[in-house]
Scaffold this motif. Sequence first.
Motif: not given
Length: 128
Positions: A6-32
């Motif tokens: 997970x990434x993308x967190x940070x400090x933002x003022x109220x009313x602002x925006x953030x986009x978080x990312x969850x990289x699942x490219x390392x999922x174990x084989x057998x878990x598509x």
Amino acid sequence: DVQLQASGGGLVQAGGSLRLSCDASELASGLAFEDQAIGWFRQAPGKEREGVASISPTDRTTYYSDPVKGRFSISSDNAKKTVYLQMNSLKPEDTAVYYCAVSITGADVRFLHEYDYWGQGTQVTVSS
């Protein structure tokens, strides 16, 4: 081991925006990637972990908890094996550590106990 980043967190003022990312490219084989529900959860200091949003493995339908409905949007990029959480109109009460997790059963985030694999969290802080 299932690896979620997970990434993308940070400090933002109220009313602002953030986009978080969850990289699942390392999922174990057998878990598509496309076969799993992926959810976002958050935990504020002194509070229990709560579900925020999830995207289902079948038709990619989404679920949002009431506090974030209309402000947050979850999406997935199957080619990148990444799930995003776009957070708009942020409020101080959105401040928490945000986690992404995988549910093999395809459950939405109301069913926290059905999420088996968790990434490390990313801190989101919204100042007033």
